[in-house]
Design a protein around this motif. Structure first.
Motif, short mmCIF file in Angstrom:
data_model
loop_
_atom_site.label_atom_id
_atom_site.label_comp_id
_atom_site.label_asym_id
_atom_site.label_seq_id
_atom_site.Cartn_x
_atom_site.Cartn_y
_atom_site.Cartn_z
N ALA A 1 0.86 -0.99 -0.26
CA ALA A 1 0.08 -0.44 -0.29
C ALA A 1 0.83 1.08 -0.02
CB ALA A 1 -1.37 0.38 1.27
N SER A 2 0.40 2.77 -0.56
CA SER A 2 1.33 3.60 -0.49
C SER A 2 -0.05 4.70 -0.49
CB SER A 2 1.88 4.24 -1.89
OG SER A 2 2.62 4.39 -1.64
N PHE A 3 0.51 5.26 0.43
CA PHE A 3 -0.65 6.95 0.68
C PHE A 3 0.62 8.34 0.08
CE2 PHE A 3 -1.53 3.05 3.20
CZ PHE A 3 -2.99 3.48 2.62
N GLU A 4 -0.28 9.14 0.19
CA GLU A 4 0.33 10.73 -0.04
C GLU A 4 -0.77 11.21 1.22
OE1 GLU A 4 0.46 11.99 -3.70
OE2 GLU A 4 1.80 10.32 -4.65
N ALA B 1 10.41 13.45 9.85
CA ALA B 1 9.98 14.37 7.61
C ALA B 1 9.53 15.62 7.96
CB ALA B 1 9.31 13.53 7.10
N VAL B 2 8.50 15.67 9.38
CA VAL B 2 7.57 16.65 9.39
C VAL B 2 8.27 17.87 10.28
CG1 VAL B 2 5.52 18.13 11.10
CG2 VAL B 2 5.50 16.00 9.28
N ASP B 3 9.18 17.58 11.18
CA ASP B 3 9.96 18.73 11.75
C ASP B 3 11.28 18.69 11.34
OD1 ASP B 3 7.85 18.64 14.32
OD2 ASP B 3 9.46 17.35 14.92
N HIS B 4 12.10 18.57 10.00
CA HIS B 4 12.89 18.65 10.00
C HIS B 4 12.98 18.54 8.53
CE1 HIS B 4 15.23 18.15 13.75
NE2 HIS B 4 13.88 16.42 14.06
N ALA B 5 12.76 17.79 7.95
CA ALA B 5 12.82 17.94 5.91
C ALA B 5 12.43 19.17 5.86
CB ALA B 5 11.39 16.60 5.67
N GLY B 6 11.65 19.90 6.91
CA GLY B 6 11.17 21.66 5.86
C GLY B 6 10.55 21.40 4.45
N VAL C 1 4.52 16.66 -0.90
CA VAL C 1 3.98 15.28 -0.40
C VAL C 1 4.55 14.42 0.28
CG1 VAL C 1 2.04 13.68 -0.79
CG2 VAL C 1 2.16 16.32 -1.71
N LEU C 2 4.00 14.10 1.35
CA LEU C 2 5.14 12.71 1.98
C LEU C 2 4.35 11.53 1.23
CD1 LEU C 2 5.43 13.56 5.55
CD2 LEU C 2 6.86 13.78 4.42
N GLU C 3 5.28 10.52 0.74
CA GLU C 3 4.67 9.01 0.66
C GLU C 3 5.22 8.01 1.75
OE1 GLU C 3 6.55 8.13 -3.35
OE2 GLU C 3 6.12 10.72 -3.90
N LEU C 4 4.16 7.13 1.99
CA LEU C 4 4.43 6.66 2.54
C LEU C 4 4.21 4.75 2.14
CD1 LEU C 4 4.93 5.76 6.05
CD2 LEU C 4 2.64 5.51 6.27
N ASP C 5 4.97 4.21 2.37
CA ASP C 5 5.13 3.16 1.39
C ASP C 5 5.14 2.12 2.62
OD1 ASP C 5 4.86 4.17 -1.40
OD2 ASP C 5 6.79 4.22 -1.00
N VAL C 6 3.52 0.89 2.56
CA VAL C 6 3.77 -0.12 3.61
C VAL C 6 4.25 -1.12 2.71
CG1 VAL C 6 3.16 -1.25 5.65
CG2 VAL C 6 2.93 1.44 5.05
N THR C 7 5.08 -2.29 2.82
CA THR C 7 4.72 -4.13 2.43
C THR C 7 4.89 -4.81 3.20
OG1 THR C 7 5.76 -3.32 0.46
CG2 THR C 7 5.85 -5.30 0.79
N ALA C 8 4.42 -6.30 3.57
CA ALA C 8 4.18 -6.95 3.96
C ALA C 8 4.80 -8.41 3.62
CB ALA C 8 2.72 -6.93 4.64
N LEU D 1 9.43 5.51 4.18
CA LEU D 1 8.80 7.23 4.25
C LEU D 1 9.66 8.21 3.24
CD1 LEU D 1 6.07 9.28 5.12
CD2 LEU D 1 8.06 9.67 6.51
N ALA D 2 9.18 8.34 1.97
CA ALA D 2 9.88 9.74 1.20
C ALA D 2 9.31 10.74 1.17
CB ALA D 2 10.14 9.59 -0.76
N ASP D 3 10.76 11.95 1.20
CA ASP D 3 10.20 13.46 1.75
C ASP D 3 11.16 14.39 0.52
OD1 ASP D 3 12.48 13.76 2.94
OD2 ASP D 3 12.11 13.38 4.50
N GLY D 4 11.15 15.56 0.41
CA GLY D 4 11.70 16.34 0.10
C GLY D 4 13.03 16.81 0.26
#
Length: 128
Positions: free
Chosen positions: A6-9, A52-57, A61-68, A77-80
């Motif tokens: 699953a992937s979420f932004e 990411a919220v505190d330091h990426a500045g 958009v943040l991208e959260l990828d989950v694999t099981a 978690l990808a950020d810019g």
């Protein structure tokens, strides 16, 4: 068990850690994952998103990828930001700075990699 992905932004807002925790909880239920690592996974995803919220500045958009798959859970978690996280030495007088120590302690494996002008920070948890 097969492989689930699953992937979420979502925006890098103060609400992002809570959204990520709730999404992860929903996936654990929908995918019928072993709940034994749910608490660790929730703490870890909260740390990654909070960092990411505190330091990426960035306004990226943040991208959260989950694999099981086969007893393993991998969350990325990808950020810019290109600044990679580091595990700092513990400073008992500092009010912050323990997030990556928590990640290093709870995750079976973790790391970061370049991704589209930013980075992806990831962790893996195996069966307990």
């Amino acid at each position: 068990m097969g492989t689930f992905r699953a992937s979420f932004e979502f925006p890098p807002s103060p609400h992002a850690p809570g959204m990520a925790r709730r999404l992860l909880g929903e996936l654990f239920g929908a995918w019928a994952l072993d709940g034994a690592r749910h608490v660790d996974a929730t703490i870890l995803v909260n740390e990654l998103v909070s960092n990411a919220v505190d330091h990426a500045g960035t306004d990226v958009v943040l991208e959260l990828d989950v694999t099981a798959s086969d007893g393993w859970l991998r969350v990325g978690l990808a950020d810019g930001s290109t600044i990679r996280p580091v595990v700092r030495e513990l400073d008992h007088s500092a009010p912050r700075g323990r997030g990556m120590q928590i990640v290093a302690e709870l995750a079976d494996r973790w790391g970061s990699e370049e991704r589209d002008g930013g980075k992806r920070v990831w962790f893996e948890l195996g069966s307990p």
